[in-house]
Structures are given as structure tokens and as C-alpha cells.
Write an enzyme that holds these catalytic residues in place. Structure first.
Site, PDB file in Angstrom:
ATOM      1  N   ARG A   9       0.809  -1.233   0.000  1.00 50.35           N
ATOM      2  CA  ARG A   9       0.000   0.000   0.000  1.00 50.35           C
ATOM      3  C   ARG A   9       0.848   1.293   0.000  1.00 50.35           C
ATOM      4  NH1 ARG A   9      -2.685  -3.181  -1.545  1.00 50.35           N
ATOM      5  NH2 ARG A   9      -4.712  -3.931  -0.838  1.00 50.35           N
ATOM      6  N   SER A  68     -11.026   0.906   2.951  1.00 50.67           N
ATOM      7  CA  SER A  68     -10.358   0.559   4.222  1.00 50.67           C
ATOM      8  C   SER A  68      -9.751   1.800   4.850  1.00 50.67           C
ATOM      9  CB  SER A  68      -9.232  -0.440   3.974  1.00 50.67           C
ATOM     10  OG  SER A  68      -9.737  -1.576   3.342  1.00 50.67           O
ATOM     11  N   GLU A  72      -4.706   4.527   6.191  1.00 49.80           N
ATOM     12  CA  GLU A  72      -4.463   4.332   4.753  1.00 49.80           C
ATOM     13  C   GLU A  72      -4.860   5.595   3.980  1.00 49.80           C
ATOM     14  OE1 GLU A  72      -5.311   0.422   2.911  1.00 49.80           O
ATOM     15  OE2 GLU A  72      -6.478   1.542   1.456  1.00 49.80           O
TER      16      GLU A  72
HETATM   17  C1  LIG Z   1     -15.873   1.327  -1.725  1.00 49.51           C
HETATM   18  C2  LIG Z   1     -14.367   1.441  -1.793  1.00 49.51           C
HETATM   19  C3  LIG Z   1     -13.589   0.316  -1.952  1.00 49.51           C
HETATM   20  C4  LIG Z   1     -12.200   0.409  -2.028  1.00 49.51           C
HETATM   21  N1  LIG Z   1     -11.475  -0.728  -2.180  1.00 49.51           N
HETATM   22  C5  LIG Z   1     -10.133  -0.651  -2.265  1.00 49.51           C
HETATM   23  C6  LIG Z   1      -9.356  -1.833  -2.453  1.00 49.51           C
HETATM   24  O1  LIG Z   1      -9.867  -2.938  -2.569  1.00 49.51           O
HETATM   25  N2  LIG Z   1      -8.023  -1.703  -2.522  1.00 49.51           N
HETATM   26  C7  LIG Z   1      -7.402  -0.493  -2.420  1.00 49.51           C
HETATM   27  O2  LIG Z   1      -6.161  -0.449  -2.513  1.00 49.51           O
HETATM   28  N3  LIG Z   1      -8.101   0.633  -2.234  1.00 49.51           N
HETATM   29  C8  LIG Z   1      -9.446   0.593  -2.160  1.00 49.51           C
HETATM   30  N4  LIG Z   1     -10.182   1.730  -1.987  1.00 49.51           N
HETATM   31  C9  LIG Z   1      -9.490   3.027  -1.811  1.00 49.51           C
HETATM   32  C10 LIG Z   1      -9.233   3.809  -3.117  1.00 49.51           C
HETATM   33  O3  LIG Z   1     -10.193   3.521  -4.101  1.00 49.51           O
HETATM   34  C11 LIG Z   1      -7.838   3.533  -3.684  1.00 49.51           C
HETATM   35  O4  LIG Z   1      -6.854   3.860  -2.725  1.00 49.51           O
HETATM   36  C12 LIG Z   1      -7.570   4.333  -4.951  1.00 49.51           C
HETATM   37  O5  LIG Z   1      -6.355   3.915  -5.499  1.00 49.51           O
HETATM   38  C13 LIG Z   1      -7.493   5.854  -4.711  1.00 49.51           C
HETATM   39  O6  LIG Z   1      -7.487   6.494  -5.971  1.00 49.51           O
HETATM   40  P1  LIG Z   1      -8.104   7.942  -6.168  1.00 49.51           P
HETATM   41  O7  LIG Z   1      -7.924   8.298  -7.586  1.00 49.51           O
HETATM   42  O8  LIG Z   1      -9.465   8.016  -5.632  1.00 49.51           O
HETATM   43  O9  LIG Z   1      -7.100   8.799  -5.267  1.00 49.51           O
HETATM   44  P2  LIG Z   1      -7.500  10.070  -4.385  1.00 49.51           P
HETATM   45  O10 LIG Z   1      -8.280   9.611  -3.202  1.00 49.51           O
HETATM   46  O11 LIG Z   1      -8.080  11.113  -5.237  1.00 49.51           O
HETATM   47  O12 LIG Z   1      -6.051  10.525  -3.895  1.00 49.51           O
HETATM   48  C14 LIG Z   1      -5.327   9.698  -2.990  1.00 49.51           C
HETATM   49  C15 LIG Z   1      -3.896  10.252  -2.868  1.00 49.51           C
HETATM   50  O13 LIG Z   1      -3.238  10.121  -4.130  1.00 49.51           O
HETATM   51  C16 LIG Z   1      -2.801  11.406  -4.598  1.00 49.51           C
HETATM   52  N5  LIG Z   1      -2.985  11.412  -6.047  1.00 49.51           N
HETATM   53  C17 LIG Z   1      -4.108  11.103  -6.764  1.00 49.51           C
HETATM   54  N6  LIG Z   1      -3.861  11.178  -8.077  1.00 49.51           N
HETATM   55  C18 LIG Z   1      -2.559  11.542  -8.209  1.00 49.51           C
HETATM   56  C19 LIG Z   1      -1.707  11.769  -9.318  1.00 49.51           C
HETATM   57  N7  LIG Z   1      -2.105  11.640 -10.582  1.00 49.51           N
HETATM   58  N8  LIG Z   1      -0.405  12.134  -9.074  1.00 49.51           N
HETATM   59  C20 LIG Z   1       0.049  12.276  -7.808  1.00 49.51           C
HETATM   60  N9  LIG Z   1      -0.714  12.054  -6.727  1.00 49.51           N
HETATM   61  C21 LIG Z   1      -2.011  11.684  -6.915  1.00 49.51           C
HETATM   62  C22 LIG Z   1      -3.668  12.424  -3.880  1.00 49.51           C
HETATM   63  O14 LIG Z   1      -3.001  13.654  -3.765  1.00 49.51           O
HETATM   64  C23 LIG Z   1      -3.870  11.741  -2.536  1.00 49.51           C
HETATM   65  O15 LIG Z   1      -2.741  11.970  -1.706  1.00 49.51           O
HETATM   66  C24 LIG Z   1     -11.577   1.677  -1.925  1.00 49.51           C
HETATM   67  C25 LIG Z   1     -12.361   2.820  -1.775  1.00 49.51           C
HETATM   68  C26 LIG Z   1     -13.754   2.710  -1.717  1.00 49.51           C
HETATM   69  C27 LIG Z   1     -14.579   3.950  -1.585  1.00 49.51           C
END
Ligand SMILES: Cc1cc2nc3c(=O)[nH]c(=O)nc-3n(C[C@H](O)[C@H](O)[C@H](O)COP(=O)(O)OP(=O)(O)OC[C@H]3O[C@@H](n4cnc5c(N)ncnc54)[C@H](O)[C@@H]3O)c2cc1C
Length: 290
Positions: free
Chosen positions: A162, A212, A286
Site C-alpha cells: 500500500r 479501508s 491508509e
Molecule cells: C468502496 C471502496 C472500496 C475500495 N477498495 C479498495 C481496495 O480494494 N483496494 C485499495 O487499494 N483501495 C481501495 N479503496 C481506496 C481507493 O479507491 C484507492 O486507494 C484508490 O487507489 C485511490 O485512488 P483515487 O484516484 O481516488 O485517489 P485520491 O483519493 O483522489 O487521492 C489519494 C492520494 O493520491 C494522490 N494522487 C491522486 N492522483 C494523483 C496523481 N495523478 N499524481 C500524484 N498524486 C495523486 C492524492 O493527492 C492523494 O494523496 C476503496 C475505496 C472505496 C470507496
């Protein structure tokens, strides 16, 4: 035109916890030039967001000092030299269906993770058995300090549990190349549907959440189950106003209406304290607090 600007935006739809907040400035880069422009020519603290599915907003208002950089419009996806290239704003669901449509296997587990490629690479998103890092061959990012676009092979310990080498660096993920192994459409489709069913059955999908809350702690070489630690600390269903430690899955905190940052962080701290007291285990968040 390299980016769009939107002023006075509600952030409720840009964070999956649905916390009410507003931002005076949000920028949507359209291409790599747009990223360079924003980071070199716009004054203000930049906050990059993908789908907002792994963030906790700590302010009810972000004034002009902040610029939300929303990656949503950098969403090109194509096959290049036999590999899939996806820009940072492509959602994991789109990536998964794109692979499926091209008879490429291995991307099925990503379909139900509601993030973008950028957000997933930052934290090496994954499920119990798979991580995005295993699929990546090369990462393309913008180094904010060096003002350079860098392409880096996925070698050595680029991805960890992670987290990735980019987690704490001043960079913007622009996109990634993915190893593409030939597969069978119907086999992959079955896997996508089975994963989705399993996750919808176990997770509290009827309320806003951000997946999570904590990373799985490693104790004596073994990854622990966070939901069990929280459950066995007696916290199932505990509420603070509209925030709840989900009574369906104790690894999640859900927003049952108008939960605030203060409500949610109260429960986060309660989990940390109780689990430390009961099991002497430190839980690590996380989510990224913004
Ligand atoms: C219902 C549900 C289920 C989920 N299941 C999982 C799972 O099974 N496994 C898992 O790992 N996660 C899970 N997640 C969490 C989440 O979806 C992941 O961590 C996902 O990768 C986050 O991506 P995001 O684009 O939403 O990032 P954001 O939440 O928008 O950003 C997260 C971080 O990444 C940074 N960031 C985003 N994009 C960039 C970029 N292009 N360049 C630099 N930094 C960036 C942001 O600044 C922030 O610090 C779940 C979430 C939900 C709501």
C-alpha cells in the site's frame, strides 16, 4: 488550451466520503502541458485528486491559498507497443473494462476499486491477492522540483505494501504502461462479476465511505486483519453523530448523512487507541488527510 478552471466548487462529489466542503479554486489539466503550467505558473498549495476515494478532507473550506488539481480529464487510454497505456485520470474500472475488451487478462480485480490510475499508483492499490504494481511496466510522472517528465521502469522495490516509491515525493503521476497478457474475455468477465458480488456482499456500499481506513499491520511477519482487531476491541457500529464504524464491515467508517471531519477523525482515533490498548498494535491510516 491546457486546463480548465472552476471556481467555488462543492467538494462533496469529489470525495467518496461525501464530506461537505468547498474549494475556491479547482483546475482540470487537459494534458501534460497543463500540469506544467499549473505547477510552474499558478501560485498556491496544490492538492492533486483523482476520484477522492482515499482522502479525508480536513477543512470545510479551502480558500484561494489552495488549488485542487483534478486529474479527471487526463483520461486517454490506448495500446502502445503491445502494452496498455493509461493516463492518470483513467478510472480503474475503465482500465479493467478496456483490458477485458482487448482480451487482456489480469486486470479483473481493479474493476471494483473506485479510484484512478494516478491514485492507485501512489498507494499501490490492490485486493487481498493482487496489486496494481504487479501489472505496471513503466510509470510516467512529472517531477515538480526538477520540472521534468520522467519515465521510470518498475524495478526493484518501486511498489510496496500500500505504498510506492512516489508516495512521499513531489510528483504528479501522468500515466503508466501496463504489461498485457492475452486472456479470454468470458473467463475475465466471470472474474470481474464474482469479485464485484463478493465485495458488495461484504462491504457497506449503501453508505458513503473511502474504503479501508487503515493499512493492514504487519506483526511478526504476518499481515493482520484490521476489521477483526477493531471488531474484537468492541467497536462494531460505534457512532459519532453521522459517522459510524460500519456495523457491516468494521474496517470501514461510513458517512450516514452529514458526518464531518471531526466526527470521522474522532472514530479514527478511537480505533487507534482501543486497538493499541487491547492488542498493542499501532494502526496506520491508509487515507491521506488533506
Ligand atoms: C468502496 C471502496 C472500496 C475500495 N477498495 C479498495 C481496495 O480494494 N483496494 C485499495 O487499494 N483501495 C481501495 N479503496 C481506496 C481507493 O479507491 C484507492 O486507494 C484508490 O487507489 C485511490 O485512488 P483515487 O484516484 O481516488 O485517489 P485520491 O483519493 O483522489 O487521492 C489519494 C492520494 O493520491 C494522490 N494522487 C491522486 N492522483 C494523483 C496523481 N495523478 N499524481 C500524484 N498524486 C495523486 C492524492 O493527492 C492523494 O494523496 C476503496 C475505496 C472505496 C470507496
Amino acid at each position: 488550451l491546457n486546463y480548465f478552471v472552476a471556481e467555488n466548487q462543492s467538494l462533496k462529489k469529489y470525495n467518496t466520503l461525501s464530506i461537505a466542503s468547498t474549494a475556491e479554486r479547482m483546475i482540470f489539466p487537459l494534458n501534460e502541458e497543463g500540469i506544467k503550467d499549473v505547477f510552474n505558473n499558478c501560485d498556491g498549495r496544490k492538492i492533486i485528486i483523482g476520484k477522492g476515494s482515499n482522502i479525508l478532507l480536513s477543512r470545510s473550506h479551502y480558500d484561494k491559498e489552495f488549488i485542487f488539481v483534478n486529474m479527471k480529464l487526463m483520461d486517454d487510454i490506448y495500446i502502445a507497443e503491445g502494452e496498455i497505456y493509461a493516463q492518470a485520470g483513467v478510472t480503474l474500472s475503465e482500465l479493467s473494462w478496456y483490458a477485458l475488451g482487448h482480451n487482456i487478462s489480469g486486470f479483473e480485480f481493479l474493476e471494483d476499486i473506485p479510484g484512478t490510475v494516478g491514485g492507485a499508483i501512489i498507494m499501490n492499490a490492490g485486493t487481498y491477492n493482487n496489486t496494481i504494481g504487479e501489472l505496471v511496466s513503466k510509470i510516467v510522472y512529472y517531477d515538480i522540483e526538477k520540472k521534468q517528465i520522467i519515465s521510470e521502469e518498475n524495478q526493484g522495490d518501486f511498489f510496496r505494501i500500500r505504498s510506492s516509491k512516489l508516495s512521499d515525493k513531489k510528483i504528479v503521476v501522468l500515466g503508466a504502461y501496463f504489461k498485457s497478457q492475452h486472456g479470454d474475455y468470458s473467463v475475465s468477465l466471470d472474474k470481474v462479476l464474482a469479485t464485484k458480488k463478493d465485495r458488495y456482499t461484504k462491504q457497506p456500499r449503501n453508505f458513503s465511505n473511502a474504503g479501508s481506513v487503515f493499512k493492514r499491520p504487519l506483526v511478526e511477519g504476518e499481515l493482520q486483519q484490521v476489521w477483526k482487531l477493531i471488531n474484537d476491541s468492541g467497536l462494531r457500529g460505534v457512532r459519532k453523530n453521522d459517522a459510524e464504524i460500519s456495523d457491516k464491515h468494521t474496517g470501514f467508517i461510513v458517512n450516514k448523512g452529514n458526518a464531518t471531519y471531526e466526527d470521522i477523525i474522532y472514530l479514527v482515533n478511537l480505533c487507534k487507541e482501543k486497538v493499541k490498548k487491547e492488542f498493542n498494535i499501532e494502526l496506520e491510516l491508509e487515507w491521506k488527510i488533506i
